[in-house]
Structure formats: C-alpha cells, structure tokens
Design an enzyme around this catalytic site. Structure first.
Site, PDB file in Angstrom:
ATOM      1  N   HIS A  78       0.818  -1.226   0.000  1.00 50.69           N
ATOM      2  CA  HIS A  78       0.000   0.000   0.000  1.00 50.69           C
ATOM      3  C   HIS A  78       0.852   1.277   0.000  1.00 50.69           C
ATOM      4  O   HIS A  78       0.354   2.351  -0.294  1.00 50.69           O
ATOM      5  CB  HIS A  78      -1.029  -0.009   1.127  1.00 50.69           C
ATOM      6  CG  HIS A  78      -0.505   0.310   2.489  1.00 50.69           C
ATOM      7  ND1 HIS A  78       0.082  -0.615   3.305  1.00 50.69           N
ATOM      8  CD2 HIS A  78      -0.482   1.464   3.186  1.00 50.69           C
ATOM      9  CE1 HIS A  78       0.428  -0.044   4.441  1.00 50.69           C
ATOM     10  NE2 HIS A  78       0.102   1.226   4.413  1.00 50.69           N
ATOM     11  N   ASP A  93       7.277  -7.662   8.071  1.00 56.19           N
ATOM     12  CA  ASP A  93       6.081  -6.821   8.077  1.00 56.19           C
ATOM     13  C   ASP A  93       6.321  -5.457   7.415  1.00 56.19           C
ATOM     14  O   ASP A  93       5.434  -4.918   6.758  1.00 56.19           O
ATOM     15  CB  ASP A  93       5.625  -6.621   9.535  1.00 56.19           C
ATOM     16  CG  ASP A  93       4.304  -5.885   9.640  1.00 56.19           C
ATOM     17  OD1 ASP A  93       3.341  -6.323   8.981  1.00 56.19           O
ATOM     18  OD2 ASP A  93       4.236  -4.872  10.357  1.00 56.19           O
ATOM     19  N   HIS A 132       7.612  -2.348   2.469  1.00 58.96           N
ATOM     20  CA  HIS A 132       7.486  -0.879   2.462  1.00 58.96           C
ATOM     21  C   HIS A 132       8.855  -0.179   2.398  1.00 58.96           C
ATOM     22  O   HIS A 132       9.067   0.716   1.584  1.00 58.96           O
ATOM     23  CB  HIS A 132       6.734  -0.393   3.694  1.00 58.96           C
ATOM     24  CG  HIS A 132       5.371  -1.011   3.868  1.00 58.96           C
ATOM     25  ND1 HIS A 132       4.592  -1.383   2.816  1.00 58.96           N
ATOM     26  CD2 HIS A 132       4.651  -1.310   4.977  1.00 58.96           C
ATOM     27  CE1 HIS A 132       3.447  -1.885   3.256  1.00 58.96           C
ATOM     28  NE2 HIS A 132       3.466  -1.859   4.571  1.00 58.96           N
TER      29      HIS A 132
HETATM   30  C1  BG6 Z   1       1.289  -2.565   7.364  1.00 55.17           C
HETATM   31  C2  BG6 Z   1       1.933  -3.336   8.477  1.00 55.17           C
HETATM   32  O1  BG6 Z   1       1.623  -3.107   6.116  1.00 55.17           O
HETATM   33  O2  BG6 Z   1       1.747  -1.217   7.414  1.00 55.17           O
HETATM   34  C3  BG6 Z   1       1.591  -2.709   9.823  1.00 55.17           C
HETATM   35  O3  BG6 Z   1       1.461  -4.668   8.449  1.00 55.17           O
HETATM   36  C4  BG6 Z   1       1.979  -1.253   9.822  1.00 55.17           C
HETATM   37  O4  BG6 Z   1       2.238  -3.386  10.889  1.00 55.17           O
HETATM   38  C5  BG6 Z   1       1.400  -0.545   8.613  1.00 55.17           C
HETATM   39  O5  BG6 Z   1       1.473  -0.665  11.015  1.00 55.17           O
HETATM   40  C6  BG6 Z   1       1.933   0.862   8.499  1.00 55.17           C
HETATM   41  O6  BG6 Z   1       1.233   1.511   7.488  1.00 55.17           O
HETATM   42  P1  BG6 Z   1       1.121   3.091   7.451  1.00 55.17           P
HETATM   43  O7  BG6 Z   1       0.368   3.367   6.212  1.00 55.17           O
HETATM   44  O8  BG6 Z   1       0.403   3.486   8.709  1.00 55.17           O
HETATM   45  O9  BG6 Z   1       2.531   3.577   7.452  1.00 55.17           O
END
Ligand code: BG6
Length: 505
Positions: free
Chosen positions: A197, A254, A259
């Site tokens: 995402h 994770d 990310h």
């Molecule tokens: C998710 C993880 O993909 O991203 C979570 O599984 C994490 O553990 C989250 O909290 C963080 O997303 P964002 O958009 O809040 O940075």
C-alpha cells in the site's frame, strides 16, 4: 468542482462482486472497510456491486455488518459516518462462513455467488481479495479451482476474475516462490494484483516527480554530493490485536521487505525510459540487483533487531511485546529492525542507505532523509559557527511534505550561521482529504489498472536481501530490548556511530 464533474473524472468500474478472504481480520476492519465506504461516498463504486466476507467465524450478515460498522467508527480518521452512505454500502454486503482447508465452504460459496450475481447483476465479474496470511494463499487457490469458484487461465470467459494478494507475499524467498509458481500457473499475470500500500501513498508517487521533473535535484542525486540516505518508518502503535500474525512475521517481514525496500527503490532508481509500469519496475529491479550481497557475518554487523519492553508510550503505560495477546511469552520476534545497505553501482558507490522501522517508538514518522555532503571546510567553517550539511527531508506521514534545510546568516554584526528551512506542506497546498492508499488500490484493481502494484520480480529481489538478514539472526536466542516510548535500541545508534553518523530525528 461540481460533484457531477468530479464523478466524470473518475473511471467508473464495471459491475463486480468482491470476495474477501480474512473478512473479519485486522486489515478489513482497520483499512479495507473504510476504503469501500469512502469509494461509495465519493461515487467511485459501480451501481451493480456486492461484497462477500469469507472467514471462519460463524456470523450472520447482520452481525458482520455491525462488526464492520463498529470498525469504521473506530478506525476512520476523524470521519463522521454518513449513515445514508453506509446504508448504500451495507445493502450490498454479505457474510459467508468457511474454512480455507475445507471444500464445503467453497462449494456453497460458488452457489452463493451465482445467486448474488443474479440479484446484483454483476455479470460474472469477480475480485478475490486475499486479506489473510500468505501461508493461506495456496490453500485458498486450491479450493477455488477445485470447487470451480474461479476459472483456470486458458479458458474462454466473457467476464473478469482478478486476485489481490496482501503483503508480505511469502515469509522468505523460498515460500514466496512456491506461492508465485502456483499463482502464475493458474492465472494470467494481468489478473494478479500484489499489494504494497506504500505505492499508493501520494508522497511515494511524488518522489518520481520530485526527482525527475526538477532540474534542481537530479544532478546532485549521487555519491558525489550525497553522504547517506535514511529511510525511517517509526510507529507509536504496538501490534494491537495482531499478536498471532505479528509474532510469526516481525518487523523484517512486516515492514522492511516491502514498504522500506519500496522506498529505497524509488529513491535510488535511475530515470525510467517512460512512465509505463514495466519501465519503472525495470529500474527498480536494477536497484535491488545492485544491492551488495552480505555474508552472514556482514549481515549481522550491518543490522539490528530488537524487541520492546514495557514503557510509557502515547500517553499511557504500555505492555511489553511478550505480554501482548497472541504473542509467545518467550518470543524472540523483532519489533524493531535497522539495517545498513550498500548499492554498488556508479550512482551510489560508497553511499550507505540506513533503513529503520519499529513499533512502540516515541513518535509516528515515516520519512526519507537525503543527507548531502558537507560544503568544503573553508571560509565560514574556520569560525566554527554551526554549519550543518544540507538535508532534504521527504515526509510521508504524519505531516506529508518536503523540507530542504540549508545554512543562512543570522542577522547581526557577528558571522553566525543558522539552519533555515524551505518547506512544502502537502495539506496546505492541497486539501487534507487526499484518498487513502487502500482506496486508491482497490479502485485501481476494480478498473484493472496495475500501475501501483508490485511486480513479482521486485518481491523476489527484495526477499534476497531480507533473507540475508534473517539468516544472520537465526541462531540468536535473546534479542536486544528497548523500552516502549523511546527512540529504539542503543545498538541502532551504534550502527550509525560506527560510521561517524547519527539518525535524523
Ligand atoms: C502494514 C503493516 O503493512 O503497514 C503494519 O502490516 C503497519 O504493521 C502498517 O502498522 C503501516 O502503514 P502506514 O500506512 O500506517 O505507514
């Protein structure tokens, strides 16, 4: 802009049914339901639409809708729910109990789908959303195929069937390959949507514009002018109700493998030949290929894992990680990961990339820090007047924006230099209400646009690096600790200090 004009700008998806596996899970409650709600509110949904939640719990439609409504209230960022919009959405929501290992639930799902297709005129179009652990992916695919809920590739059909897979895709390179082989053998690539995402976050998309649409930055974007790059994703939240999932994953799987590595690719890649998804992916993959392999010893030296203990965070005393529901009291799963990577290509030779992410830290901040080299130590340096290297701070959240830090003279007779800041604040220039990442991605999958999804080769390349780090830590019996609410373990500071650097707070 008038509502009607706005609606015309958004590509309206065709009629379709969504089937969500893991329908009562954390992701559905925290992110997906609010994405569907916002799409409904913003008229991005087709009229002919239905959603089936598929999960183990024996719930009625009514109970499931209540669960989603409660979740929407709890997790939607400061949003007041418009009950008329919710009614429009909830009249299209259904629940179907089933076990991923048992054919029965899938057989009844097929019949249920046929019924709903007639009721909602969805023309056979389906999106299967795998919002569950990746260890379930192959089990679900097997049942879908065996029970003819989905059509295997190569068969003629006049409707679409798409599959969305949540991250992490696998838990190491080997398991990811096993899943991917099954997926690619059964389905056409254009129907496979692998989610990260972060790719749909505005600032991540903006990175390419910042780099390649400004004459200012790109000439300096290399080892001659950049000292180091820091990619930071600190979280204040703990693992919440996801203890069971998280304890099997940890921060490396994770956050880091997906990310953080995506942010690294966008920061380090060469300009693509054009803006086609494949051209961009090719450049990103080259970055992964250029990341220096690390021996077990090097990977251990260049990474830090740690786990949080009890502490005061976000205004409250918080439990230690091993006291969280669903977590093994003897767990050695990391809630913090930091690593130093090197990219051996002409652009980046000698520039370390420091990546860091952790739960229950002092503040939520996701940012990319580009640290420029010091100006030549002449003139003003002689007077020791507090000159700092220039820093470009690219903030993804919470206060999206970009700041450039530079030195200026403080007014007065003395030659004193202070830090000044050129600031771009996203919310000030645009509205605070930009679409959430999941809203963008689900809509893109609905219209069949794969631009913001990851490719298999990116996932594969990223596991190669991640595996080297997990391998280096596999024999460790006790993890270093940090108190909840702090900036993380001392070892992470030491990783920087060894290089004569520090984390940008
Ligand atoms: C998710 C993880 O993909 O991203 C979570 O599984 C994490 O553990 C989250 O909290 C963080 O997303 P964002 O958009 O809040 O940075």
């Amino acid at each position: 802009m008038k509502k009607q004009q706005q609606e015309q700008l958004i590509l309206k998806p065709e009629a379709q049914i969504h089937i969500i596996f893991g329908a009562t899970g954390d992701l559905m409650q925290r992110k997906l339901i609010s994405a569907y709600y916002r799409m409904m509110k913003e008229h991005m949904m087709p009229k002919n639409f239905a959603l089936i939640g598929f999960s183990r719990r024996p719930l009625t439609d009514k109970e499931y809708k209540k669960l989603l409504h409660d979740a929407l209230q709890q997790y939607s960022r400061n949003m007041k729910i418009d009950e008329r919009v919710w009614q429009r959405l909830s009249s299209r929501i259904y629940y179907h109990p089933g076990n991923f290992n048992e054919a029965a639930g899938f057989r009844t799902l097929r019949r249920f789908l046929a019924k709903l297709e007639k009721r909602h005129h969805t023309k056979g179009n389906k999106v299967f959303y795998f919002a569950t652990l990746s260890k379930n992916f192959n089990k679900i695919i097997k049942q879908l195929l065996a029970n003819k809920v989905i059509t295997r590739k190569g068969n003629e059909k006049d409707y679409f069937e798409r599959l969305i897979f949540e991250k992490p895709f696998g838990h190491d390179l080997h398991s990811a390959r096993l899943i991917n082989q099954k997926v690619e053998a059964a389905f056409d690539e254009h129907d496979i949507f692998r989610i990260d995402h972060y790719l749909a976050k505005e600032t991540v998309q903006n990175l390419m514009v910042l780099r390649f649409a400004n004459a200012l930055f790109e000439p300096l974007w290399n080892h001659k002018y950049i000292d180091n790059v820091q990619i930071i994703a600190d979280e204040v939240l703990g693992v919440g109700s996801r203890g069971g999932y998280y304890d099997n994953a940890g921060a490396l799987e994770d956050m880091f493998q997906n990310h953080l590595m995506q942010l690294l690719m966008f920061t380090a890649m060469e300009p693509p030949a054009d803006l086609k998804p494949t051209s961009i992916a090719n450049e990103k993959i080259k970055v992964l290929q250029s990341i220096k392999d690390m021996s077990t010893q090097q990977a251990r030296l260049n990474s830090v894992k740690a786990q949080y203990t009890k502490g005061f965070a976000n205004g409250k005393m918080r439990k230690g990680y091993t006291e969280v529901n669903g977590v093994d009291p003897d767990s050695i799963t990391e809630t913090f990961i930091a690593a130093r990577l090197e990219i051996s290509n002409w652009r980046w030779a000698g520039v370390p990339f420091y990546l860091r992410s952790g739960k229950r830290l002092a503040k939520k901040t996701t940012k990319i820090i580009v640290y420029f080299k010091e100006a030549p130590r002449i003139l003003f340096y002689e007077k020791q007047v507090g000159i700092h290297p220039n820093v470009l701070e690219i903030r993804l959240q919470p206060d999206e924006g970009i700041s450039l830090h530079f030195n200026i003279k403080k007014p007065g007779k003395e030659m004193h230099v202070v830090d000044a800041n050129m600031d771009f604040c996203h919310e000030c220039l645009f509205s605070p209400n930009t679409a959430e990442a999941y809203q963008v991605l689900i809509h893109d999958a609905m219209v069949g646009d794969k631009t913001l999804f990851t490719t298999w080769r990116e996932i594969e390349g990223s596991w190669r690096i991640t595996d080297q780090i997990s391998h280096a830590w596999r024999k460790v019996k006790r993890l270093p600790k940090y108190r909840a609410g702090t900036h993380g373990p001392k070892l992470a500071e030491e990783l920087m200090e060894r290089d004569g650097r520090h984390w940008y707070i």
